[in-house]
Write a protein that holds these residues in place. Structure first.
Motif, PDB file in Angstrom:
ATOM      1  N   LEU A  49       0.799  -1.234   0.000  1.00  0.00           N
ATOM      2  CA  LEU A  49       0.000   0.000   0.000  1.00  0.00           C
ATOM      3  C   LEU A  49       0.828   1.279   0.000  1.00  0.00           C
ATOM      4  CD1 LEU A  49      -2.679  -1.159   2.574  1.00  0.00           C
ATOM      5  CD2 LEU A  49      -3.134  -0.592   0.181  1.00  0.00           C
ATOM      6  N   THR A  50       2.073   1.221   0.429  1.00  0.00           N
ATOM      7  CA  THR A  50       2.878   2.439   0.522  1.00  0.00           C
ATOM      8  C   THR A  50       4.298   2.174   0.055  1.00  0.00           C
ATOM      9  OG1 THR A  50       3.834   2.193   2.762  1.00  0.00           O
ATOM     10  CG2 THR A  50       1.553   2.958   2.622  1.00  0.00           C
ATOM     11  N   ASP A  51       4.895   3.206  -0.536  1.00  0.00           N
ATOM     12  CA  ASP A  51       6.287   3.128  -0.960  1.00  0.00           C
ATOM     13  C   ASP A  51       6.765   4.553  -1.213  1.00  0.00           C
ATOM     14  OD1 ASP A  51       8.837   2.179  -2.314  1.00  0.00           O
ATOM     15  OD2 ASP A  51       7.792   0.270  -2.073  1.00  0.00           O
ATOM     16  N   ASP A  52       7.932   4.665  -1.829  1.00  0.00           N
ATOM     17  CA  ASP A  52       8.468   5.994  -2.127  1.00  0.00           C
ATOM     18  C   ASP A  52       7.551   6.762  -3.079  1.00  0.00           C
ATOM     19  OD1 ASP A  52      10.869   5.550  -0.651  1.00  0.00           O
ATOM     20  OD2 ASP A  52      11.606   4.337  -2.303  1.00  0.00           O
ATOM     21  N   GLU A  53       6.897   6.042  -3.972  1.00  0.00           N
ATOM     22  CA  GLU A  53       6.160   6.687  -5.060  1.00  0.00           C
ATOM     23  C   GLU A  53       4.671   6.860  -4.790  1.00  0.00           C
ATOM     24  OE1 GLU A  53       9.765   4.526  -6.486  1.00  0.00           O
ATOM     25  OE2 GLU A  53       7.982   3.915  -5.369  1.00  0.00           O
ATOM     26  N   GLY A  54       4.186   6.445  -3.618  1.00  0.00           N
ATOM     27  CA  GLY A  54       2.772   6.651  -3.372  1.00  0.00           C
ATOM     28  C   GLY A  54       2.289   6.051  -2.065  1.00  0.00           C
ATOM     29  N   TRP A  55       1.276   6.696  -1.476  1.00  0.00           N
ATOM     30  CA  TRP A  55       0.580   6.206  -0.273  1.00  0.00           C
ATOM     31  C   TRP A  55      -0.871   6.000  -0.673  1.00  0.00           C
ATOM     32  CZ3 TRP A  55       2.385   5.524   4.867  1.00  0.00           C
ATOM     33  CH2 TRP A  55       1.384   5.203   5.801  1.00  0.00           C
ATOM     34  N   ARG A  56      -1.389   4.772  -0.555  1.00  0.00           N
ATOM     35  CA  ARG A  56      -2.651   4.421  -1.194  1.00  0.00           C
ATOM     36  C   ARG A  56      -3.811   4.105  -0.263  1.00  0.00           C
ATOM     37  NH1 ARG A  56      -1.033   6.837  -5.616  1.00  0.00           N
ATOM     38  NH2 ARG A  56       0.688   5.774  -6.686  1.00  0.00           N
ATOM     39  N   ILE A  57      -3.684   4.331   1.018  1.00  0.00           N
ATOM     40  CA  ILE A  57      -4.787   4.047   1.936  1.00  0.00           C
ATOM     41  C   ILE A  57      -5.069   5.281   2.778  1.00  0.00           C
ATOM     42  CG2 ILE A  57      -3.189   3.002   3.612  1.00  0.00           C
ATOM     43  CD1 ILE A  57      -5.534   1.187   4.472  1.00  0.00           C
ATOM     44  N   ALA A  58      -6.332   5.696   2.807  1.00  0.00           N
ATOM     45  CA  ALA A  58      -6.712   6.892   3.559  1.00  0.00           C
ATOM     46  C   ALA A  58      -6.634   6.623   5.058  1.00  0.00           C
ATOM     47  CB  ALA A  58      -8.126   7.323   3.178  1.00  0.00           C
ATOM     48  N   ILE A  59      -5.954   7.515   5.755  1.00  0.00           N
ATOM     49  CA  ILE A  59      -5.907   7.509   7.220  1.00  0.00           C
ATOM     50  C   ILE A  59      -6.547   8.824   7.647  1.00  0.00           C
ATOM     51  CG2 ILE A  59      -4.432   7.431   9.265  1.00  0.00           C
ATOM     52  CD1 ILE A  59      -4.445   4.828   7.623  1.00  0.00           C
ATOM     53  N   ASP A  60      -7.755   8.740   8.180  1.00  0.00           N
ATOM     54  CA  ASP A  60      -8.547   9.950   8.422  1.00  0.00           C
ATOM     55  C   ASP A  60      -7.854  10.942   9.357  1.00  0.00           C
ATOM     56  OD1 ASP A  60     -10.474   8.953   6.740  1.00  0.00           O
ATOM     57  OD2 ASP A  60     -11.716   8.114   8.346  1.00  0.00           O
ATOM     58  N   ALA A  61      -7.077  10.443  10.307  1.00  0.00           N
ATOM     59  CA  ALA A  61      -6.390  11.328  11.254  1.00  0.00           C
ATOM     60  C   ALA A  61      -5.227  12.069  10.607  1.00  0.00           C
ATOM     61  CB  ALA A  61      -5.894  10.532  12.462  1.00  0.00           C
ATOM     62  N   LEU A  62      -4.751  11.559   9.474  1.00  0.00           N
ATOM     63  CA  LEU A  62      -3.618  12.171   8.771  1.00  0.00           C
ATOM     64  C   LEU A  62      -3.970  12.326   7.285  1.00  0.00           C
ATOM     65  CD1 LEU A  62      -0.754  10.024  10.370  1.00  0.00           C
ATOM     66  CD2 LEU A  62      -1.393  12.367  10.987  1.00  0.00           C
ATOM     67  N   PRO A  63      -4.844  13.280   6.954  1.00  0.00           N
ATOM     68  CA  PRO A  63      -5.326  13.408   5.564  1.00  0.00           C
ATOM     69  C   PRO A  63      -4.226  13.727   4.565  1.00  0.00           C
ATOM     70  CG  PRO A  63      -5.995  15.306   6.902  1.00  0.00           C
ATOM     71  CD  PRO A  63      -5.459  14.280   7.850  1.00  0.00           C
ATOM     72  N   GLU A  64      -3.123  14.298   5.035  1.00  0.00           N
ATOM     73  CA  GLU A  64      -2.026  14.632   4.120  1.00  0.00           C
ATOM     74  C   GLU A  64      -1.434  13.385   3.446  1.00  0.00           C
ATOM     75  OE1 GLU A  64      -2.430  17.648   7.311  1.00  0.00           O
ATOM     76  OE2 GLU A  64      -2.100  15.490   7.321  1.00  0.00           O
ATOM     77  N   ARG A  80       9.333   7.536   1.257  1.00  0.00           N
ATOM     78  CA  ARG A  80       9.363   8.926   0.773  1.00  0.00           C
ATOM     79  C   ARG A  80       7.966   9.550   0.713  1.00  0.00           C
ATOM     80  NH1 ARG A  80       9.843  12.407  -3.829  1.00  0.00           N
ATOM     81  NH2 ARG A  80      11.611  13.831  -3.594  1.00  0.00           N
ATOM     82  N   ALA A  81       6.968   8.776   0.305  1.00  0.00           N
ATOM     83  CA  ALA A  81       5.610   9.328   0.235  1.00  0.00           C
ATOM     84  C   ALA A  81       5.128   9.761   1.617  1.00  0.00           C
ATOM     85  CB  ALA A  81       4.657   8.301  -0.373  1.00  0.00           C
ATOM     86  N   ALA A  82       5.386   8.933   2.626  1.00  0.00           N
ATOM     87  CA  ALA A  82       4.998   9.290   3.995  1.00  0.00           C
ATOM     88  C   ALA A  82       5.785  10.499   4.481  1.00  0.00           C
ATOM     89  CB  ALA A  82       5.224   8.103   4.920  1.00  0.00           C
ATOM     90  N   ILE A  83       7.071  10.535   4.185  1.00  0.00           N
ATOM     91  CA  ILE A  83       7.921  11.648   4.617  1.00  0.00           C
ATOM     92  C   ILE A  83       7.430  12.960   4.020  1.00  0.00           C
ATOM     93  CG2 ILE A  83      10.229  12.662   4.362  1.00  0.00           C
ATOM     94  CD1 ILE A  83      11.327   9.761   4.585  1.00  0.00           C
ATOM     95  N   LYS A  84       7.183  12.977   2.711  1.00  0.00           N
ATOM     96  CA  LYS A  84       6.738  14.205   2.052  1.00  0.00           C
ATOM     97  C   LYS A  84       5.371  14.647   2.565  1.00  0.00           C
ATOM     98  CE  LYS A  84      10.203  15.104  -0.690  1.00  0.00           C
ATOM     99  NZ  LYS A  84      10.974  16.356  -0.572  1.00  0.00           N
ATOM    100  N   ALA A  85       4.485  13.682   2.819  1.00  0.00           N
ATOM    101  CA  ALA A  85       3.168  14.021   3.341  1.00  0.00           C
ATOM    102  C   ALA A  85       3.264  14.638   4.734  1.00  0.00           C
ATOM    103  CB  ALA A  85       2.288  12.773   3.380  1.00  0.00           C
ATOM    104  N   MET A  86       4.108  14.076   5.573  1.00  0.00           N
ATOM    105  CA  MET A  86       4.239  14.606   6.924  1.00  0.00           C
ATOM    106  C   MET A  86       5.021  15.931   6.943  1.00  0.00           C
ATOM    107  SD  MET A  86       2.351  12.777   8.863  1.00  0.00           S
ATOM    108  CE  MET A  86       1.299  12.863   7.401  1.00  0.00           C
ATOM    109  N   GLU A  87       5.873  16.155   5.952  1.00  0.00           N
ATOM    110  CA  GLU A  87       6.515  17.470   5.831  1.00  0.00           C
ATOM    111  C   GLU A  87       5.493  18.530   5.441  1.00  0.00           C
ATOM    112  OE1 GLU A  87      10.068  18.534   6.450  1.00  0.00           O
ATOM    113  OE2 GLU A  87       9.271  16.899   7.683  1.00  0.00           O
TER     114      GLU A  87
END
Length: 570
Positions: free
Chosen positions: A374-389, A458-465
């Motif tokens: 579901l997640t990798d450097d190139e994409g995050w594919r599952i909605a986590i409502d507490a972290l919409p980014e 990377r996808a998680a890192i960029k989203a949290m940034e």
């Protein structure tokens, strides 16, 4: 005098308007730029064999078919290609090929570059290893046309050609390559040992059941059967009912109970042992009196028997005109408890509908586990409502800069998120994921969610940034730090297997564990909502590149406080 004054004012206003219009026309003309098919681009491999060491030489040819002169300031060409370090380039053509991040490259003009209308230029560059086929070629090409204020206009390169791989030096990987070049003669020689199987050697069911009786006869269902089913097998009965109704183009009954009559398919639970095993075991009997008996030790066994039954329908009879099956008996039990398929939707997203079709195929072949990447450097594919980014930022790719809190194009996804034909953007909403879990669970497939950490993040890192920047601007300093995954003071240098230099979370930060707790709590909740078991969560854990964390103050502090950890940096 008054009239003359009014007339003078009108003349001045008219003159000013004409000047403004002229300035706007001039400005528009200056901003005019080529369309997507007015710059022809071609690419070819020149050679993989020009050096002793594995290296590839390739060439772009750019032809200006527009009426605008391309110069050192008004264009760049971006693309994705198999990641390789660019080794050398002859910059006499006035350009530079550079890899920005992983498989994201660009061509930039240097001072003095000029490509007038009707002219073309060839850009030759060298890289590590080899490119030997079309899937190695650049893809997702697009031009960026900046103006004097730094504003960028993006135009997808529509006039792009990959030149054929015809010469040996284009197809062999290096001078020492021992793999023969593919040819018709080679393929023919490889296929010579093949022979046609006799009818009794053909497998009636795949995967092959543990025991199948000889097939000497068949039975024809001229009218629709009635399905009888035991308590707890309602879904399995409805599943089979849907298949037969489509086959017969008719409506059939599914009745709770049991029957040994003609034109009956009887689904029951029973104590069965096949080859000493009972879990997921079943028996299937197709009798001459148009009676089909299915018995399974559990719902999974019954479901797998139904899949075997479906595969036994003999082809050739038009829909709606009955169906034929062989008269036989089967005893079967899985040889392997874990029968899994790994599907990566992070790099190339697939819709929920496509995933359901995939689940149907897995069910047909009696696969019981779907490992969902579901997640990798190139994409995050599952909605986590507490972290919409995570999905607002990590769920889409598009033109940006490497340092921005966003994901750049990858695998040819192009500059525009959600462009038609692109698989770079997308995610499953909470509701969609719960629905997918239910769908898989009904078909006796467990879904293992993979949340990739500490590398491939990377996808998680960029989203949290992006979240960090937003909350910092709002004055919420503590909230901004709560889920931050990187340490700004860290100066470690590394390159991952996919050539990323910014894809590893810092395991010494509290934010990483806060993040993981929130993500996993919501995923657990989704499985509970779907009524699907969650026995395994996969966190990847692979390919953390050497060099990560070596220059992290936070990591050094943790190691100083816990000397038993030791160091394996070398």
């Amino acid at each position: 005098m008054r009239k003359a004054g009014v007339s003078l004012i009108k003349s001045i206003v008219r003159l000013l308007l004409l000047i403004i219009i002229a300035m706007n026309i001039s400005s528009c003309e200056e901003r005019k730029m080529p369309t997507g098919n007015q710059i022809a681009v071609s690419w070819e491999v020149v050679s993989n064999n020009f050096k002793e060491t594995p290296s590839v030489k390739a060439a772009f040819t750019i032809e200006n078919l527009s009426e605008i002169t391309l110069d050192s300031n008004n264009w760049m060409l971006y693309f994705n290609q198999m990641p390789r370090n660019v080794l050398n380039q002859d910059t006499l053509d006035g350009t530079k090929v550079e890899r920005i991040s992983s498989d994201w490259y660009r061509i930039v003009p240097l001072n003095g570059f000029v490509l007038r209308p009707g002219e073309k230029t060839t850009i030759v560059y060298e890289a590590e290893d080899w490119w030997i086929k079309e899937s190695d070629a650049p893809m997702g090409l697009y031009f960026v046309f900046p103006d004097e204020e730094g504003n960028e206009t993006i135009v997808v390169a529509e006039n792009y050609t990959i030149l054929p791989f015809e010469r040996a030096e284009q197809i062999t990987r290096h001078r020492g390559d021992q793999v023969p070049l593919p040819s018709a003669a080679q393929t023919y020689a490889q296929n010579l040992p093949l022979k046609k199987l006799s009818p009794d050697e053909l497998l009636p069911v795949i995967p092959s059941p543990y025991k199948t009786s000889p097939i000497n006869d068949s039975v024809f269902f001229a009218r629709e059967p009635v399905i009888y089913f035991a308590e707890g097998l309602a879904f399995e009965a409805e599943y089979l009912k849907g298949f037969i109704e489509k086959l017969c183009q008719c409506n059939i009954e599914a009745i709770k109970g049991s029957s040994d009559g003609d034109y009956v398919i009887d689904l029951q639970l029973a104590d069965i042992s096949v080859n000493g095993n009972s879990e997921e075991a079943y028996t299937l009997e197709i009798a001459k009196n148009n009676h089909i008996s299915i018995k399974g030790t559990d719902r999974s066994g019954v479901f797998y028997a139904i899949q075997s039954l479906i595969s036994l329908v003999e082809p050739g009879i038009p829909a709606g005109q009955g169906f034929s099956m062989p008269v036989l008996s089967i005893e079967d039990v899985p040889r392997f408890g874990y029968r899994g398929v790994h599907l990566d939707v992070a790099r190339n997203f697939q819709s929920a509908e496509t995933l359901k079709k995939t689940i149907d195929i897995l069910a047909y072949y009696k696969i019981n586990t779907l490992h969902l990447h579901l997640t990798d450097d190139e994409g995050w594919r599952i909605a986590i409502d507490a972290l919409p980014e995570l999905t607002e930022v990590g769920g889409q790719r598009g033109h940006t800069t490497k340092s921005a809190a966003a994901l750049h194009p990858a695998y040819g996804s192009g500059p525009h998120p959600y462009a038609e034909g692109s698989f770079g953007s997308g995610f499953y909403t909470h509701e969609e994921y719960v629905d997918l879990l239910r769908y898989a669970h009904q078909r006796h497939i467990s879904v293992i969610p993979e949340i990739n950490l500490p590398g491939h993040a990377r996808a998680a890192i960029k989203a949290m940034e992006a979240r960090f920047q937003k909350l910092t601007e709002q004055g919420d300093t503590e909230g901004a730090k709560r889920f931050r995954l990187i340490e700004p003071e860290e100066t470690s240098q590394y390159s991952s297997a996919q050539y990323y230099t910014d894809n590893v979370v810092n395991v010494a930060l509290d934010g990483v564990y806060n993040f993981l707790e929130v993500v996993l709590d919501e995923i657990v909740e989704m499985y509970g909502e779907a009524g699907a078991p969650l026995e395994i969560v996969h966190i990847g854990g692979d390919e953390v590149p050497r060099g990560a964390w070596t220059e992290s103050p936070a990591v050094k502090k943790v190691m100083a406080e816990n000397p038993e950890i030791g160091s394996h940096a070398n």
